[in-house]
Motif scaffolding. Structure first.
Motif, PDB file in Angstrom:
ATOM      1  N   ARG A 176       0.789  -1.227   0.000  1.00 56.88           N
ATOM      2  CA  ARG A 176       0.000   0.000   0.000  1.00 56.88           C
ATOM      3  C   ARG A 176       0.831   1.293   0.000  1.00 56.88           C
ATOM      4  O   ARG A 176       0.263   2.374  -0.079  1.00 56.88           O
ATOM      5  CB  ARG A 176      -0.924   0.005   1.226  1.00 56.88           C
ATOM      6  CG  ARG A 176      -1.975  -1.093   1.179  1.00 56.88           C
ATOM      7  CD  ARG A 176      -2.729  -1.167   2.501  1.00 56.88           C
ATOM      8  NE  ARG A 176      -3.299   0.140   2.873  1.00 56.88           N
ATOM      9  CZ  ARG A 176      -4.511   0.565   2.487  1.00 56.88           C
ATOM     10  NH1 ARG A 176      -5.257  -0.200   1.675  1.00 56.88           N
ATOM     11  NH2 ARG A 176      -4.960   1.741   2.876  1.00 56.88           N
ATOM     12  N   GLY A 177       2.126   1.192   0.127  1.00 54.97           N
ATOM     13  CA  GLY A 177       2.940   2.400   0.166  1.00 54.97           C
ATOM     14  C   GLY A 177       4.354   2.142  -0.332  1.00 54.97           C
ATOM     15  O   GLY A 177       4.627   1.132  -0.982  1.00 54.97           O
ATOM     16  N   GLN A 178       5.236   3.082  -0.022  1.00 53.28           N
ATOM     17  CA  GLN A 178       6.644   2.964  -0.360  1.00 53.28           C
ATOM     18  C   GLN A 178       7.420   2.720   0.921  1.00 53.28           C
ATOM     19  O   GLN A 178       7.233   3.416   1.921  1.00 53.28           O
ATOM     20  CB  GLN A 178       7.144   4.260  -1.011  1.00 53.28           C
ATOM     21  CG  GLN A 178       6.700   4.442  -2.464  1.00 53.28           C
ATOM     22  CD  GLN A 178       7.647   3.785  -3.460  1.00 53.28           C
ATOM     23  OE1 GLN A 178       8.759   3.421  -3.108  1.00 53.28           O
ATOM     24  NE2 GLN A 178       7.188   3.626  -4.683  1.00 53.28           N
ATOM     25  N   LEU A 218      -6.702  14.709   0.825  1.00 49.74           N
ATOM     26  CA  LEU A 218      -5.315  14.233   0.754  1.00 49.74           C
ATOM     27  C   LEU A 218      -4.784  13.948   2.160  1.00 49.74           C
ATOM     28  O   LEU A 218      -4.852  14.801   3.042  1.00 49.74           O
ATOM     29  CB  LEU A 218      -4.433  15.278   0.076  1.00 49.74           C
ATOM     30  CG  LEU A 218      -2.943  14.920  -0.039  1.00 49.74           C
ATOM     31  CD1 LEU A 218      -2.746  13.706  -0.948  1.00 49.74           C
ATOM     32  CD2 LEU A 218      -2.135  16.109  -0.551  1.00 49.74           C
ATOM     33  N   GLU A 219      -4.257  12.717   2.358  1.00 50.75           N
ATOM     34  CA  GLU A 219      -3.677  12.318   3.647  1.00 50.75           C
ATOM     35  C   GLU A 219      -2.355  11.611   3.401  1.00 50.75           C
ATOM     36  O   GLU A 219      -2.136  11.008   2.348  1.00 50.75           O
ATOM     37  CB  GLU A 219      -4.618  11.372   4.402  1.00 50.75           C
ATOM     38  CG  GLU A 219      -5.957  11.970   4.779  1.00 50.75           C
ATOM     39  CD  GLU A 219      -6.862  10.922   5.404  1.00 50.75           C
ATOM     40  OE1 GLU A 219      -7.082  10.972   6.638  1.00 50.75           O
ATOM     41  OE2 GLU A 219      -7.335  10.048   4.651  1.00 50.75           O
ATOM     42  N   THR A 220      -1.485  11.649   4.409  1.00 49.20           N
ATOM     43  CA  THR A 220      -0.246  10.867   4.396  1.00 49.20           C
ATOM     44  C   THR A 220      -0.161  10.086   5.695  1.00 49.20           C
ATOM     45  O   THR A 220      -0.601  10.554   6.749  1.00 49.20           O
ATOM     46  CB  THR A 220       0.998  11.767   4.255  1.00 49.20           C
ATOM     47  OG1 THR A 220       0.988  12.769   5.278  1.00 49.20           O
ATOM     48  CG2 THR A 220       1.037  12.442   2.889  1.00 49.20           C
ATOM     49  N   THR A 221       0.416   8.872   5.627  1.00 52.63           N
ATOM     50  CA  THR A 221       0.565   8.047   6.823  1.00 52.63           C
ATOM     51  C   THR A 221       2.019   7.606   6.959  1.00 52.63           C
ATOM     52  O   THR A 221       2.739   7.433   5.961  1.00 52.63           O
ATOM     53  CB  THR A 221      -0.341   6.803   6.766  1.00 52.63           C
ATOM     54  OG1 THR A 221       0.236   5.835   5.876  1.00 52.63           O
ATOM     55  CG2 THR A 221      -1.746   7.161   6.296  1.00 52.63           C
ATOM     56  N   TYR A 222       2.449   7.411   8.209  1.00 50.55           N
ATOM     57  CA  TYR A 222       3.829   7.056   8.554  1.00 50.55           C
ATOM     58  C   TYR A 222       3.727   5.849   9.493  1.00 50.55           C
ATOM     59  O   TYR A 222       3.113   5.935  10.566  1.00 50.55           O
ATOM     60  CB  TYR A 222       4.515   8.243   9.221  1.00 50.55           C
ATOM     61  CG  TYR A 222       4.300   9.543   8.462  1.00 50.55           C
ATOM     62  CD1 TYR A 222       5.268  10.046   7.611  1.00 50.55           C
ATOM     63  CD2 TYR A 222       3.106  10.260   8.599  1.00 50.55           C
ATOM     64  CE1 TYR A 222       5.056  11.230   6.916  1.00 50.55           C
ATOM     65  CE2 TYR A 222       2.892  11.440   7.904  1.00 50.55           C
ATOM     66  CZ  TYR A 222       3.862  11.921   7.066  1.00 50.55           C
ATOM     67  OH  TYR A 222       3.646  13.093   6.367  1.00 50.55           O
ATOM     68  N   VAL A 260       0.379   7.520   0.784  1.00 49.03           N
ATOM     69  CA  VAL A 260      -0.392   8.697   0.376  1.00 49.03           C
ATOM     70  C   VAL A 260      -1.792   8.217   0.029  1.00 49.03           C
ATOM     71  O   VAL A 260      -1.958   7.295  -0.782  1.00 49.03           O
ATOM     72  CB  VAL A 260       0.242   9.401  -0.839  1.00 49.03           C
ATOM     73  CG1 VAL A 260      -0.652  10.559  -1.316  1.00 49.03           C
ATOM     74  CG2 VAL A 260       1.630   9.922  -0.496  1.00 49.03           C
ATOM     75  N   MET A 261      -2.799   8.825   0.676  1.00 51.51           N
ATOM     76  CA  MET A 261      -4.188   8.443   0.442  1.00 51.51           C
ATOM     77  C   MET A 261      -4.955   9.625  -0.139  1.00 51.51           C
ATOM     78  O   MET A 261      -4.826  10.758   0.332  1.00 51.51           O
ATOM     79  CB  MET A 261      -4.852   7.980   1.734  1.00 51.51           C
ATOM     80  CG  MET A 261      -4.255   6.694   2.304  1.00 51.51           C
ATOM     81  SD  MET A 261      -5.247   5.959   3.637  1.00 51.51           S
ATOM     82  CE  MET A 261      -5.199   7.267   4.869  1.00 51.51           C
ATOM     83  N   VAL A 262      -5.742   9.335  -1.172  1.00 55.72           N
ATOM     84  CA  VAL A 262      -6.594  10.327  -1.823  1.00 55.72           C
ATOM     85  C   VAL A 262      -8.028   9.855  -1.702  1.00 55.72           C
ATOM     86  O   VAL A 262      -8.385   8.790  -2.225  1.00 55.72           O
ATOM     87  CB  VAL A 262      -6.204  10.511  -3.301  1.00 55.72           C
ATOM     88  CG1 VAL A 262      -7.192  11.442  -4.006  1.00 55.72           C
ATOM     89  CG2 VAL A 262      -4.795  11.052  -3.420  1.00 55.72           C
ATOM     90  N   ASN A 263      -8.831  10.631  -0.972  1.00 58.89           N
ATOM     91  CA  ASN A 263     -10.227  10.276  -0.716  1.00 58.89           C
ATOM     92  C   ASN A 263     -10.354   8.859  -0.143  1.00 58.89           C
ATOM     93  O   ASN A 263     -11.259   8.098  -0.494  1.00 58.89           O
ATOM     94  CB  ASN A 263     -11.063  10.397  -1.995  1.00 58.89           C
ATOM     95  CG  ASN A 263     -11.141  11.821  -2.496  1.00 58.89           C
ATOM     96  OD1 ASN A 263     -11.098  12.773  -1.725  1.00 58.89           O
ATOM     97  ND2 ASN A 263     -11.261  11.990  -3.816  1.00 58.89           N
ATOM     98  N   GLY A 264      -9.415   8.515   0.757  1.00 62.99           N
ATOM     99  CA  GLY A 264      -9.475   7.226   1.447  1.00 62.99           C
ATOM    100  C   GLY A 264      -8.813   6.081   0.712  1.00 62.99           C
ATOM    101  O   GLY A 264      -8.712   4.982   1.276  1.00 62.99           O
ATOM    102  N   GLU A 265      -8.351   6.278  -0.519  1.00 60.77           N
ATOM    103  CA  GLU A 265      -7.726   5.220  -1.300  1.00 60.77           C
ATOM    104  C   GLU A 265      -6.234   5.509  -1.448  1.00 60.77           C
ATOM    105  O   GLU A 265      -5.831   6.647  -1.707  1.00 60.77           O
ATOM    106  CB  GLU A 265      -8.358   5.119  -2.677  1.00 60.77           C
ATOM    107  CG  GLU A 265      -9.846   4.765  -2.667  1.00 60.77           C
ATOM    108  CD  GLU A 265     -10.108   3.361  -2.132  1.00 60.77           C
ATOM    109  OE1 GLU A 265      -9.220   2.485  -2.294  1.00 60.77           O
ATOM    110  OE2 GLU A 265     -11.195   3.136  -1.569  1.00 60.77           O
TER     111      GLU A 265
END
Length: 273
Positions: A176-178, A218-222, A260-265
């Protein structure tokens, strides 16, 4: 031979002498080499050239009376000194007063030009993108470079998309991410300004996790953090330290899992970094 008449006039008795013939003097004037050129040029051009060459002043008016019309021409000054009428003496042309600059004899003067540098405004670019439209409609060409790097050194360990699971070894797992290689305890930075909406334990393998909402979908997760330094509701700026990298949750070693999530995706983070 002449005889005198009764009235006292003298009469010629012989043939009249011939009058002296004046000697014709033919003088050839030297030809002016520039006469033809002046004839071909108009009167106006000749006058303006003369005025410019003789320095008649910064704003000399030349009136030409021709067919009942009067033409006024402004001729620029050719130098700082102009001739005055009658006496032919010179006078200084009017110039703007210059301020006096003084310095001590021992002073050192640096004539180097000051360097001019510009700095972009990535937060402004991101804000403009998000204010104009939903994050889901922004193209990759427009979004690339709008998020900052979450680590000082970005070394890719595992890319976004389908891969072989490093835990189970099975193929077809969707990542789901890098993943970026980082020793445990490395500072993790906010990718952009926003509000912390989650800071705690992620029950689905993310371990210690921080989520930042940047607005308009727009959201970012760590993820997999050893610890976090922010709380829910806290405002953060781009580049603020929000956590330290670790290996918590479903992890096989110290690294940062960045999403990085855009509108929950989830989307490929490289389209925004």
């Amino acid at each position: 031979m002449t005889t005198q008449t009764v009235r006292g006039r003298r009469r010629a008795t012989g043939p009249a002498s011939e009058y002296p013939v004046a000697e014709a003097v033919m003088t050839v004037r030297p030809r002016d080499a520039h006469r033809d050129a002046r004839r071909r040029r108009g009167l106006f051009s000749q006058v303006t050239d003369f005025a410019s060459a003789s320095g008649v002043g910064q704003k000399a008016g030349i009136a030409l009376a021709a067919t009942g019309l009067v033409l006024t021409v402004t001729v620029p000054s050719t130098g700082p000194m102009v001739a005055t009428s009658d006496t032919g003496s010179t006078a200084a042309a009017s110039v703007a007063a210059q301020p006096e600059v003084s310095a001590a004899a021992s002073a050192k003067i640096d004539f180097n030009r000051t360097a001019v540098a510009t700095k972009g405004d990535p937060d402004g670019k991101l804000k403009q993108l998000l204010s104009a439209q939903s994050a889901g409609t922004i193209t990759r060409a427009a979004s690339t470079g709008s998020l900052g790097a979450p680590l000082e050194q970005m070394v890719t360990a595992s890319p976004f998309g389908f891969r072989v699971s490093p835990i189970t070894g099975g193929a077809g797992e969707f990542h789901r991410g890098q993943d970026y290689a980082a020793q445990c305890g490395t500072s993790v930075f906010a990718a952009a300004s926003g509000t912390v909406t989650f800071s705690g334990w992620h029950p689905y393998g993310g371990g210690n996790r921080v989520v930042i909402d940047h607005g308009n979908g727009l959201e970012t997760t760590y993820n997999h953090l050893s610890s976090s330094s922010v709380q829910v509701g806290q405002k953060v700026n781009r580049g603020d330290v929000v956590a330290l990298s670790g290996t918590t949750g479903a992890s096989t070693g110290c690294h940062l899992h960045f999403e990085v999530m855009v509108n929950g995706e989830v989307v490929d983070p490289l389209g925004w970094l």
